[in-house]
Design an enzyme around this catalytic site. Structure first.
Site, PDB file in Angstrom:
ATOM      1  N   LYS A   1      25.200   2.117 -14.345  1.00 50.25           N
ATOM      2  CA  LYS A   1      26.630   2.011 -14.034  1.00 50.25           C
ATOM      3  C   LYS A   1      27.281   1.339 -15.232  1.00 50.25           C
ATOM      4  O   LYS A   1      26.575   0.857 -16.127  1.00 50.25           O
ATOM      5  CB  LYS A   1      26.855   1.186 -12.770  1.00 50.25           C
ATOM      6  CG  LYS A   1      26.089  -0.147 -12.764  1.00 50.25           C
ATOM      7  CD  LYS A   1      26.243  -0.929 -11.476  1.00 50.25           C
ATOM      8  CE  LYS A   1      25.430  -0.391 -10.329  1.00 50.25           C
ATOM      9  NZ  LYS A   1      26.192   0.290  -9.311  1.00 50.25           N
ATOM     10  N   ARG A   2      28.603   1.274 -15.285  1.00 53.29           N
ATOM     11  CA  ARG A   2      29.243   0.532 -16.372  1.00 53.29           C
ATOM     12  C   ARG A   2      28.798  -0.933 -16.333  1.00 53.29           C
ATOM     13  O   ARG A   2      28.428  -1.458 -15.279  1.00 53.29           O
ATOM     14  CB  ARG A   2      30.772   0.628 -16.254  1.00 53.29           C
ATOM     15  CG  ARG A   2      31.336   1.945 -16.763  1.00 53.29           C
ATOM     16  CD  ARG A   2      31.057   2.172 -18.229  1.00 53.29           C
ATOM     17  NE  ARG A   2      31.881   1.330 -19.059  1.00 53.29           N
ATOM     18  CZ  ARG A   2      32.954   1.738 -19.714  1.00 53.29           C
ATOM     19  NH1 ARG A   2      33.334   3.004 -19.658  1.00 53.29           N
ATOM     20  NH2 ARG A   2      33.647   0.890 -20.446  1.00 53.29           N
TER      21      ARG A   2
ATOM     22  N   HIS B   1      41.562   2.412  -6.697  1.00 51.36           N
ATOM     23  CA  HIS B   1      40.119   2.333  -6.975  1.00 51.36           C
ATOM     24  C   HIS B   1      39.633   0.933  -7.295  1.00 51.36           C
ATOM     25  O   HIS B   1      38.489   0.764  -7.704  1.00 51.36           O
ATOM     26  CB  HIS B   1      39.745   3.244  -8.150  1.00 51.36           C
ATOM     27  CG  HIS B   1      39.962   4.697  -7.903  1.00 51.36           C
ATOM     28  ND1 HIS B   1      38.975   5.542  -7.443  1.00 51.36           N
ATOM     29  CD2 HIS B   1      41.058   5.463  -8.034  1.00 51.36           C
ATOM     30  CE1 HIS B   1      39.458   6.766  -7.323  1.00 51.36           C
ATOM     31  NE2 HIS B   1      40.730   6.746  -7.673  1.00 51.36           N
TER      32      HIS B   1
ATOM     33  N   LYS C   1      29.452  -6.360 -11.551  1.00 47.10           N
ATOM     34  CA  LYS C   1      28.343  -5.513 -11.110  1.00 47.10           C
ATOM     35  C   LYS C   1      26.999  -6.246 -11.184  1.00 47.10           C
ATOM     36  O   LYS C   1      25.987  -5.767 -10.676  1.00 47.10           O
ATOM     37  CB  LYS C   1      28.314  -4.219 -11.932  1.00 47.10           C
ATOM     38  CG  LYS C   1      29.564  -3.353 -11.706  1.00 47.10           C
ATOM     39  CD  LYS C   1      29.535  -2.090 -12.550  1.00 47.10           C
ATOM     40  CE  LYS C   1      30.844  -1.314 -12.514  1.00 47.10           C
ATOM     41  NZ  LYS C   1      30.984  -0.476 -11.305  1.00 47.10           N
TER      42      LYS C   1
ATOM     43  N   THR D   1      29.607   5.351  -6.547  1.00 52.90           N
ATOM     44  CA  THR D   1      29.229   6.738  -6.264  1.00 52.90           C
ATOM     45  C   THR D   1      27.805   6.997  -6.744  1.00 52.90           C
ATOM     46  O   THR D   1      27.117   7.861  -6.192  1.00 52.90           O
ATOM     47  CB  THR D   1      30.192   7.735  -6.931  1.00 52.90           C
ATOM     48  OG1 THR D   1      30.446   7.301  -8.270  1.00 52.90           O
ATOM     49  CG2 THR D   1      31.497   7.813  -6.178  1.00 52.90           C
TER      50      THR D   1
ATOM     51  N   LYS E   1      24.469   9.179  -5.155  1.00 48.15           N
ATOM     52  CA  LYS E   1      23.610  10.124  -5.881  1.00 48.15           C
ATOM     53  C   LYS E   1      22.146   9.702  -5.748  1.00 48.15           C
ATOM     54  O   LYS E   1      21.253  10.530  -5.555  1.00 48.15           O
ATOM     55  CB  LYS E   1      24.015  10.167  -7.365  1.00 48.15           C
ATOM     56  CG  LYS E   1      25.426  10.706  -7.600  1.00 48.15           C
ATOM     57  CD  LYS E   1      25.968  10.385  -9.002  1.00 48.15           C
ATOM     58  CE  LYS E   1      27.482  10.587  -9.028  1.00 48.15           C
ATOM     59  NZ  LYS E   1      28.128   9.983 -10.216  1.00 48.15           N
TER      60      LYS E   1
HETATM   61  C1  26Q Z   1      43.815   1.311 -17.225  1.00 40.14           C
HETATM   62  C2  26Q Z   1      44.836   1.016 -18.131  1.00 40.14           C
HETATM   63  C3  26Q Z   1      44.601   1.053 -19.490  1.00 40.14           C
HETATM   64  C4  26Q Z   1      43.346   1.420 -19.966  1.00 40.14           C
HETATM   65  C5  26Q Z   1      42.327   1.721 -19.069  1.00 40.14           C
HETATM   66  C6  26Q Z   1      42.559   1.663 -17.699  1.00 40.14           C
HETATM   67  C7  26Q Z   1      41.468   1.989 -16.737  1.00 40.14           C
HETATM   68  C8  26Q Z   1      40.649   3.088 -16.971  1.00 40.14           C
HETATM   69  C9  26Q Z   1      39.620   3.410 -16.090  1.00 40.14           C
HETATM   70  C10 26Q Z   1      41.247   1.243 -15.601  1.00 40.14           C
HETATM   71  C11 26Q Z   1      40.220   1.572 -14.720  1.00 40.14           C
HETATM   72  C12 26Q Z   1      39.410   2.668 -14.942  1.00 40.14           C
HETATM   73  C13 26Q Z   1      38.311   3.075 -14.062  1.00 40.14           C
HETATM   74  C14 26Q Z   1      38.059   2.552 -12.869  1.00 40.14           C
HETATM   75  C15 26Q Z   1      36.922   3.008 -12.057  1.00 40.14           C
HETATM   76  O1  26Q Z   1      36.101   3.791 -12.506  1.00 40.14           O
HETATM   77  N1  26Q Z   1      36.820   2.559 -10.799  1.00 40.14           N
HETATM   78  C16 26Q Z   1      35.734   2.977  -9.934  1.00 40.14           C
HETATM   79  O2  26Q Z   1      36.175   4.097  -9.189  1.00 40.14           O
HETATM   80  C17 26Q Z   1      35.098   4.665  -8.451  1.00 40.14           C
HETATM   81  C18 26Q Z   1      35.624   5.924  -7.773  1.00 40.14           C
HETATM   82  O3  26Q Z   1      36.466   5.606  -6.722  1.00 40.14           O
HETATM   83  C19 26Q Z   1      34.549   3.668  -7.450  1.00 40.14           C
HETATM   84  O4  26Q Z   1      33.430   4.241  -6.835  1.00 40.14           O
HETATM   85  C20 26Q Z   1      34.154   2.360  -8.142  1.00 40.14           C
HETATM   86  O5  26Q Z   1      33.790   1.400  -7.188  1.00 40.14           O
HETATM   87  C21 26Q Z   1      35.318   1.859  -8.985  1.00 40.14           C
HETATM   88  O6  26Q Z   1      34.910   0.716  -9.727  1.00 40.14           O
END
Ligand code: 26Q
Length: 780
Positions: free
Chosen positions: A509-510, A333, A515, A617, A621
């Site tokens: 978004k975050r 991702h 971004k 995503t 929406k």
């Molecule tokens: C990893 C290790 C330790 C702590 C936290 C994490 C961690 C947690 C969540 C790393 C990444 C995430 C989330 C990533 C994320 O949301 N990515 C998004 O995924 C979406 C679905 O595929 C995409 O549409 C987005 O582009 C992408 O940024």
């Protein structure tokens, strides 16, 4: 209908009486939610059991994810059951407005895109009758709640989402598993959530693990009156699933995070193997029965864990390795280096030593086969490489993202294993993101294309040749209504009044530098100055709406929030622009807030530099709800423009090739110096136009000089600024012709079919999992 709403109502009343000693008209929303939830769970129980048994027969897929951003469950569950209107009426007859349940907390067991994708996938798989089950973690505290203090700074509060109970989970003590770490042994107790299909009686399962102590109380310590120590083991066990890590972009090498990842891996695999051994037996054929999807590398310890469990049951390493390779698949991702998980082996060995032994074996096998590749380097395990090596398929989440994976991130791997790489462009469930959140538009569309479009989103294509003045006016009418509804909510929650006649320009978004919320903010300041000095004329009044949470430790992201709150204060209090501009940063943006904001948006801001956002995503929406995309050629925006036409959207900025060519000799300071408008807005970070601070000054420096770890303006804000502003002002002018603009919106809706997660999940089922739909009646 096979579900009996009268019975649900009677049970609700009985549960209110027995559990809460109250009645419908005097119960709190929390009590009503608890009773109604339990009543629905009783009503669906038989059906849920039958479908569990049905799934036991066939080849199955399992989705392993550390995050599920489910959102509020009560409305979506009633909606998918097809009984939301009936229950609303039944409650109304008892004097209760069902919308009082808007107070109920979201199940926010995820950070953002990745977690919400997992939730959309479960909805789609079950609605398509595909045998997919989810496994995850039941965090006591989900993603923090966000407030802004008087300074405009983000403050985090604990998200105690189960405080008033969790009627949508069923605790299954009989399937508790034991998890062993080097320094402790804990129990993982499963809580099952029903995943209710739409337009089918299928009900699937999301199983979430909660850590508990083997012994709740140390009696020796208790007897010695050492009460803290008596509860020590209990607390240390419960700590593991106490809280969701609020980071969504940089991994943190924390011991507790390793434990979380191991729990989801080990508990879920033990659970699946237990059932497999009961029903089948030959462990060497496990991969013929099960396919496991790893949602990024967060559950990637499942790979060595499965090998460990199989070897304990008598398989050789080679045999176990082959089973693992045939079982697992990996979805990536992100392309950003700082987000790729690398675990220090010493740290890992102090928590899960046997896992490290197996990773070393896998790494040795790899290096003997392919000396150029590695899993272990500099005493760290690279979890993405492990996941590519021991998988049948690896996929990216949008076309452009998959190309970057093949040509860049996993270039060496693609050279050796080209047949493993696939694209699966993300999607969103049209049930939550249209049917539930926008019933008014759903009704308009149903009148055009028929009742079933939420199960066959491609059928929206039919409206293309039905777009006339009448339909456009109807669409515009619904959009106005949704803006009015949102304006009421924002007035009440944020104290900012929005005029629904304004354009609603939305970035939700975050919060992350890549971004580029800062680019949006700078462009708003440019519009503000332009309106004041008369250089921007005939501007269609616009409300800029932001929603975003920052990781609590991400200083620059927090500074961007503060800056936007400060420009909002400046602009909203300036009578010169009162009839032209509004800026609001809503607090605690979450799934439920999104369900109000997205249907009200006219313009969807998707402005990351090309090559950084894997997919996005929210963009889908917003498109589905009839917003035009003001966006870069990044992630799934590329496919949105492909589907809906560039002429119906506002693409801008450098392409990924142009950005890559600029890298290395890009001098943002040159643009700053040459362009007085850019200089004027960038200066507002530090010149006292709004209050400033050290972190805001750091943003200024980062834009012009960079930092030790980043080149100047690492995300190319100034490079894309002019192109962005041109497109933004063009959209603003175009909006004046309301019919022409409405036509663009409708064409976006008509061509949004591709972005249903039903399409995505069917592709996973056909190309990766090799599973087929199964129904109780046997027909499709
Ligand atoms: C990893 C290790 C330790 C702590 C936290 C994490 C961690 C947690 C969540 C790393 C990444 C995430 C989330 C990533 C994320 O949301 N990515 C998004 O995924 C979406 C679905 O595929 C995409 O549409 C987005 O582009 C992408 O940024």
């Amino acid at each position: 209908m096979k579900y009996d709403c009268d019975r649900i109502l009677q049970w609700t009343q009985a549960l209110l009486k027995y559990n809460h000693d109250t009645k419908m008209d005097s119960a709190t929303p929390q009590q009503l939610h608890d009773a109604l939830g339990q009543a629905v769970m009783m009503e669906i129980n038989d059906c849920w059991t039958q479908h569990r048994q049905l799934r036991a027969q066939s080849r199955k897929a399992f989705y392993f994810s550390a995050e599920y951003l489910m959102g509020r469950l009560v409305f979506s569950n009633l909606y998918n059951l097809g009984i939301l209107p009936q229950i609303r009426d039944a409650f109304a007859k008892k004097g209760v407005d069902l919308s009082c349940l808007e107070e109920i907390e979201d199940a926010a067991l995820g950070n953002g895109g990745l977690g919400r994708l997992a939730a959309c996938f479960l909805d789609s798989a079950v609605s398509c009758d595909l045998p997919l089950s989810g496994y995850g973690l039941r965090y006591k505290f989900g993603l923090f709640k966000q407030r802004f203090d008087d300074n405009g700074s983000q403050r985090e509060l604990a998200d105690d989402w189960t405080h008033y109970g969790d009627p949508w989970s069923y605790r299954r003590d009989n399937h508790t598993t034991t998890i062993e770490f080097a320094d402790q042994t804990v129990l993982a107790v499963p809580y099952d959530m029903p995943i209710i299909g739409y337009g089918t009686d299928n009900i699937g399962t999301l199983r979430l693990w909660q850590c508990e102590a083997v012994e709740e109380l140390d009696f020796d310590a208790f007897n010695a009156q050492d009460y803290a120590r008596a509860l020590d083991a209990k607390n240390r066990a419960e700590d593991i699933t106490r809280v969701l890590y609020p980071n969504d972009s940089t991994y943190e090498g924390k011991r507790l995070r390793i434990k979380q990842q191991y729990v989801i891996s080990s508990a879920s695999l033990q659970d699946i193997l237990r059932v497999y051994q009961r029903d089948h037996g030959d462990l060497k054929k496990f991969g013929e029965f099960a396919s496991i999807q790893l949602n990024d590398t967060h559950p990637a310890m499942s790979i060595p864990e499965l090998i460990r469990l199989l070897m304990k049951n008598g398989l050789s390493f080679e045999e176990a390795f082959e089973v693992a390779r045939s079982t697992f698949n990996y979805t990536n991702h992100t392309v950003m280096g700082e987000a790729l998980e690398k675990w220090d082996l010493n740290l890992m060995a102090s928590v899960v030593p046997e896992i490290v032994d197996i990773i070393r074996k896998i790494d040795a096998r790899l290096k003997s086969e392919h000396p150029g590749l590695f899993i272990i380097r500099d005493n760290s395990a690279h979890m993405a490489n492990l996941s590519v090596y021991v998988s049948s398929y690896v996929n990216g989440v949008a076309q452009i993202h998959t190309e970057i994976l093949k040509n860049d991130v996993f270039r060496d791997w693609y050279g050796i294993f080209p047949e493993r790489f696939q694209n699966k462009t993300n999607g969103v469930t049209p049930r939550r993101w249209m049917g539930l959140c926008n019933p008014e538009l759903t009704e308009v569309l149903e009148a055009q294309v028929g009742k079933d479009f939420l199960k066959d989103l491609d059928s929206l294509r039919e409206i293309e040749n039905k777009i006339d003045r009448r339909l456009i006016d109807r669409f515009n009418g619904v959009k106005y209504l949704k803006k009015l509804q949102l304006a009421e909510i924002i007035e009440q929650r944020e104290g900012v009044d929005l005029d629904p006649n304004f354009i609603f320009d939305v970035q939700v978004k975050r919060l992350h530098e890549y971004k580029r919320q800062l680019l949006n903010a700078l462009s708003i300041m440019d519009i503000y100055f332009g309106l004041k000095d008369g250089s921007i004329r005939d501007f269609t009044p616009t409300a800029f709406i932001f929603g975003a949470k920052s990781a609590p430790g991400y200083r620059r992201a927090k500074a961007i929030i503060r800056y936007i709150n400060r420009i909002a204060k400046l602009i909203n209090n300036d009578p010169d622009v009162a009839d032209k501009l509004r800026v609001v940063f809503v607090q605690n943006y979450n799934c439920s807030y999104a369900e109000h904001i997205i249907p009200a948006a006219d313009i969807s801001e998707q402005i990351s530099p090309a090559g950084t956002e894997a997919s996005g995503t929210g963009n889908m929406k917003l498109m589905l709800n009839g917003a035009v995309t003001l966006g870069t050629r990044d992630g799934a925006n590329v496919e949105i423009f492909q589907q809906a036409g560039e002429e119906n959207n506002y693409p801008f900025g450098m392409t990924v090739e142009e950005i890559n060519a600029a890298r290395g000799n890009y001098q943002s300071r040159g643009i700053y110096t040459a362009n007085p408008r850019i200089r004027r807005v960038v200066n507002t970070l530090v010149d006292g136009t709004v209050e400033t601070d050290d972190e805001q000054r750091e943003l200024f420096t980062a834009l012009l000089d960079g930092a030790s770890w980043h080149s100047p303006d690492h995300y190319f804000h100034l490079l894309d600024f002019a192109s962005y502003q041109e497109a933004k002002l063009r959209a603003n002018r175009d909006y004046r012709d309301r019919r022409a603009f409405g036509q663009k919106c409708l064409l976006n809706i008509a061509r949004a079919g591709k972005f249903s997660s039903d399409r995505t999940i069917r592709q996973y089922a056909a190309d990766i999992w090799h599973i087929k739909p199964a129904t109780l009646s046997g027909e499709e």
